[in-house]
Design a protein around this motif. Structure first.
Motif, PDB file in Angstrom:
ATOM      1  N   PRO A  70       0.806  -1.231   0.000  1.00 13.77           N
ATOM      2  CA  PRO A  70       0.000   0.000   0.000  1.00 13.77           C
ATOM      3  C   PRO A  70       0.832   1.270   0.000  1.00 13.77           C
ATOM      4  O   PRO A  70       1.941   1.308   0.546  1.00 13.77           O
ATOM      5  N   SER A  71       0.260   2.313  -0.608  1.00 10.86           N
ATOM      6  CA  SER A  71       0.894   3.630  -0.535  1.00 10.86           C
ATOM      7  C   SER A  71       0.589   4.296   0.799  1.00 10.86           C
ATOM      8  O   SER A  71       1.338   5.162   1.264  1.00 10.86           O
ATOM      9  N   ALA A  72      -0.524   3.912   1.416  1.00 15.93           N
ATOM     10  CA  ALA A  72      -0.913   4.401   2.744  1.00 15.93           C
ATOM     11  C   ALA A  72      -1.959   3.440   3.299  1.00 15.93           C
ATOM     12  O   ALA A  72      -2.582   2.679   2.555  1.00 15.93           O
ATOM     13  N   ILE A  73      -2.134   3.472   4.593  1.00 14.13           N
ATOM     14  CA  ILE A  73      -3.137   2.638   5.243  1.00 14.13           C
ATOM     15  C   ILE A  73      -4.056   3.521   6.073  1.00 14.13           C
ATOM     16  O   ILE A  73      -3.587   4.331   6.880  1.00 14.13           O
ATOM     17  N   TYR A  74      -5.357   3.397   5.851  1.00 12.55           N
ATOM     18  CA  TYR A  74      -6.358   4.050   6.682  1.00 12.55           C
ATOM     19  C   TYR A  74      -6.990   2.966   7.558  1.00 12.55           C
ATOM     20  O   TYR A  74      -7.586   2.024   7.038  1.00 12.55           O
ATOM     21  N   THR A  75      -6.860   3.079   8.863  1.00 11.07           N
ATOM     22  CA  THR A  75      -7.580   2.183   9.752  1.00 11.07           C
ATOM     23  C   THR A  75      -8.824   2.923  10.241  1.00 11.07           C
ATOM     24  O   THR A  75      -8.723   3.997  10.840  1.00 11.07           O
ATOM     25  N   ILE A  76      -9.987   2.370   9.946  1.00 16.94           N
ATOM     26  CA  ILE A  76     -11.243   3.064  10.224  1.00 16.94           C
ATOM     27  C   ILE A  76     -12.193   2.132  10.987  1.00 16.94           C
ATOM     28  O   ILE A  76     -11.978   0.922  11.042  1.00 16.94           O
ATOM     29  N   GLY A  77     -13.228   2.703  11.551  1.00 18.90           N
ATOM     30  CA  GLY A  77     -14.231   1.884  12.208  1.00 18.90           C
ATOM     31  C   GLY A  77     -15.013   2.667  13.240  1.00 18.90           C
ATOM     32  O   GLY A  77     -14.950   3.896  13.302  1.00 18.90           O
ATOM     33  N   PHE A  78     -15.767   1.929  14.062  1.00 17.49           N
ATOM     34  CA  PHE A  78     -16.559   2.528  15.115  1.00 17.49           C
ATOM     35  C   PHE A  78     -15.740   2.594  16.390  1.00 17.49           C
ATOM     36  O   PHE A  78     -14.762   1.865  16.570  1.00 17.49           O
ATOM     37  N   GLY A  79     -16.160   3.458  17.287  1.00 22.28           N
ATOM     38  CA  GLY A  79     -15.501   3.563  18.581  1.00 22.28           C
ATOM     39  C   GLY A  79     -16.466   4.091  19.620  1.00 22.28           C
ATOM     40  O   GLY A  79     -17.479   4.719  19.293  1.00 22.28           O
ATOM     41  N   GLY A  80     -16.158   3.826  20.869  1.00 20.41           N
ATOM     42  CA  GLY A  80     -16.975   4.324  21.968  1.00 20.41           C
ATOM     43  C   GLY A  80     -16.326   5.539  22.604  1.00 20.41           C
ATOM     44  O   GLY A  80     -15.147   5.503  22.965  1.00 20.41           O
ATOM     45  N   ALA A  81     -17.085   6.622  22.721  1.00 20.77           N
ATOM     46  CA  ALA A  81     -16.566   7.836  23.357  1.00 20.77           C
ATOM     47  C   ALA A  81     -16.415   7.596  24.860  1.00 20.77           C
ATOM     48  O   ALA A  81     -17.315   7.075  25.505  1.00 20.77           O
ATOM     49  N   ILE A  82     -15.280   7.968  25.402  1.00 19.27           N
ATOM     50  CA  ILE A  82     -15.007   7.753  26.820  1.00 19.27           C
ATOM     51  C   ILE A  82     -15.522   8.916  27.660  1.00 19.27           C
ATOM     52  O   ILE A  82     -15.976   8.725  28.792  1.00 19.27           O
ATOM     53  N   ARG A  83     -15.498  10.128  27.090  1.00 12.54           N
ATOM     54  CA  ARG A  83     -15.914  11.313  27.832  1.00 12.54           C
ATOM     55  C   ARG A  83     -17.017  12.055  27.092  1.00 12.54           C
ATOM     56  O   ARG A  83     -17.124  11.954  25.874  1.00 12.54           O
ATOM     57  N   PRO A  84     -17.837  12.826  27.817  1.00 11.86           N
ATOM     58  CA  PRO A  84     -18.921  13.579  27.180  1.00 11.86           C
ATOM     59  C   PRO A  84     -18.387  14.566  26.155  1.00 11.86           C
ATOM     60  O   PRO A  84     -17.250  15.020  26.236  1.00 11.86           O
ATOM     61  N   GLY A  85     -19.232  14.897  25.195  1.00  7.44           N
ATOM     62  CA  GLY A  85     -18.857  15.882  24.181  1.00  7.44           C
ATOM     63  C   GLY A  85     -18.905  15.350  22.769  1.00  7.44           C
ATOM     64  O   GLY A  85     -18.857  16.117  21.810  1.00  7.44           O
ATOM     65  N   LEU A  86     -18.973  14.024  22.617  1.00  6.37           N
ATOM     66  CA  LEU A  86     -19.048  13.411  21.303  1.00  6.37           C
ATOM     67  C   LEU A  86     -20.390  12.699  21.158  1.00  6.37           C
ATOM     68  O   LEU A  86     -20.824  11.973  22.059  1.00  6.37           O
ATOM     69  N   ALA A  87     -21.040  12.905  20.012  1.00  2.94           N
ATOM     70  CA  ALA A  87     -22.344  12.306  19.746  1.00  2.94           C
ATOM     71  C   ALA A  87     -22.211  11.196  18.717  1.00  2.94           C
ATOM     72  O   ALA A  87     -21.191  11.074  18.026  1.00  2.94           O
ATOM     73  N   VAL A  88     -23.251  10.385  18.606  1.00  2.00           N
ATOM     74  CA  VAL A  88     -23.276   9.312  17.608  1.00  2.00           C
ATOM     75  C   VAL A  88     -23.069   9.906  16.216  1.00  2.00           C
ATOM     76  O   VAL A  88     -23.726  10.870  15.831  1.00  2.00           O
ATOM     77  N   GLY A  89     -22.126   9.336  15.466  1.00  2.00           N
ATOM     78  CA  GLY A  89     -21.827   9.807  14.117  1.00  2.00           C
ATOM     79  C   GLY A  89     -20.714  10.828  14.045  1.00  2.00           C
ATOM     80  O   GLY A  89     -20.231  11.134  12.945  1.00  2.00           O
ATOM     81  N   ASP A  90     -20.275  11.370  15.183  1.00  2.73           N
ATOM     82  CA  ASP A  90     -19.117  12.265  15.169  1.00  2.73           C
ATOM     83  C   ASP A  90     -17.871  11.470  14.783  1.00  2.73           C
ATOM     84  O   ASP A  90     -17.763  10.271  15.078  1.00  2.73           O
ATOM     85  N   LEU A  91     -16.933  12.144  14.127  1.00  4.19           N
ATOM     86  CA  LEU A  91     -15.699  11.495  13.681  1.00  4.19           C
ATOM     87  C   LEU A  91     -14.512  11.991  14.495  1.00  4.19           C
ATOM     88  O   LEU A  91     -14.371  13.189  14.742  1.00  4.19           O
ATOM     89  N   VAL A  92     -13.660  11.047  14.897  1.00  8.12           N
ATOM     90  CA  VAL A  92     -12.436  11.383  15.630  1.00  8.12           C
ATOM     91  C   VAL A  92     -11.244  10.969  14.785  1.00  8.12           C
ATOM     92  O   VAL A  92     -11.055   9.792  14.479  1.00  8.12           O
ATOM     93  N   LEU A  93     -10.461  11.968  14.396  1.00 10.50           N
ATOM     94  CA  LEU A  93      -9.231  11.741  13.639  1.00 10.50           C
ATOM     95  C   LEU A  93      -8.097  11.570  14.639  1.00 10.50           C
ATOM     96  O   LEU A  93      -7.836  12.462  15.449  1.00 10.50           O
ATOM     97  N   GLY A  94      -7.453  10.420  14.610  1.00  6.54           N
ATOM     98  CA  GLY A  94      -6.446  10.114  15.628  1.00  6.54           C
ATOM     99  C   GLY A  94      -5.168  10.901  15.466  1.00  6.54           C
ATOM    100  O   GLY A  94      -4.403  10.687  14.536  1.00  6.54           O
ATOM    101  N   SER A  95      -4.937  11.845  16.390  1.00  3.51           N
ATOM    102  CA  SER A  95      -3.645  12.533  16.435  1.00  3.51           C
ATOM    103  C   SER A  95      -2.709  11.801  17.379  1.00  3.51           C
ATOM    104  O   SER A  95      -1.492  11.907  17.282  1.00  3.51           O
ATOM    105  N   GLY A  96      -3.293  11.065  18.304  1.00  3.21           N
ATOM    106  CA  GLY A  96      -2.528  10.225  19.212  1.00  3.21           C
ATOM    107  C   GLY A  96      -3.151   8.850  19.270  1.00  3.21           C
ATOM    108  O   GLY A  96      -4.375   8.719  19.376  1.00  3.21           O
TER     109      GLY A  96
END
Length: 246
Positions: A70-96
């Motif tokens: 591959p030229s790049a790999i995108y790992t994607i999927g669902f996740g559970g928010a640990i803290r308030p502030g994120l709603a169903v369907g919000d996207l989190v781009l992993g910086s860490g």
């Protein structure tokens, strides 16, 4: 043909909305894994379903690196928010990306990361932290052990393994998670009850659990609806990312 961007997800529900948008699609097998080749957002891509958990992720990424180059790999999927502030369907781009052993979050530092334009970030798309666990943990337990300033932490079971192996191979990596269950929704059942020891979903285990715990049926229906919302948002986000980097 140019080397593909490989987009890897654990579950069918995470890939189906993308497969439906794939142009010039062809389905085939890579080792024991199901994959689809085609075009998305003007890019040559390969979508691959790994299955849940560290072992499946490790085998899938090893197969990808060996056979797809591959030229790049995108790992994607669902996740559970640990803290308030994120709603169903919000996207989190992993910086860490971190491996969470239930007590401490150990950072995983990719050697080469895909560059993302700030135009991608919107009200429902944020930069955050993805925490990979080797087993099912509750959000409350995870939150208790995490630094207070860790931005938008999200739980999953594959990203740290994929990021580590991709980084060792010098392949650019991007991690994107769609929220399927917000922080305030702690499920009263565990995926452990639905899966075998390798986190392969087994229908008989689902039926047995429902028979023992009929009160979880509304939760399952709500989770199914949430996963549909998250799947569409995830597909929108991936297509936007691909278009921006085409």
């Amino acid at each position: 043909m140019s080397a593909p961007i490989v987009i890897i997800a654990a579950m069918p529900e995470e890939l189906v909305p993308l497969v439906k948008r794939l142009q010039n699609a062809s389905k085939y097998s890579v080792g024991r894994f199901t994959a689809w080749h085609g075009t998305l957002g003007g890019q040559h891509v390969c979508l691959l379903r790994s299955g849940m958990g560290e072992r499946n992720a490790r085998e899938a990424i090893t197969t990808i690196l060996k056979h797809l180059h591959p030229s790049a790999i995108y790992t994607i999927g669902f996740g559970g928010a640990i803290r308030p502030g994120l709603a169903v369907g919000d996207l989190v781009l992993g910086s860490g990306v971190y491996f969470f052993d239930g007590i401490i979050a150990v950072p995983v530092s990719p050697l080469a990361s895909v560059t993302v334009s700030n135009d991608f970030l919107q009200r429902n798309r944020v930069v955050g932290s993805i925490l990979t666990t080797s087993h099912i943990v509750s959000k409350a337990a995870a939150d208790h052990h995490l630094p207070a300033d860790l931005p938008h932490p999200v739980l999953d079971m594959e990203t740290a393994t994929i990021a580590t192996l991709a980084s060792q191979a010098g392949v650019p990596i991007l991690a994107l998670r769609a929220i399927s269950d917000p922080a305030e929704e702690e499920l009263t059942f565990s995926l452990d009850e639905f899966c075998d020891g390798e986190f392969n979903l087994q229908i008989w285990r689902v039926l047995l659990t429902v028979a023992k715990k009929p009160w979880i049926i509304p939760q399952l229906l709500r989770l199914s609806r949430n996963c549909h919302i998250a799947g569409v948002a995830l597909a929108d986000g991936v297509c936007d990312l691909l278009t921006m980097t085409a």
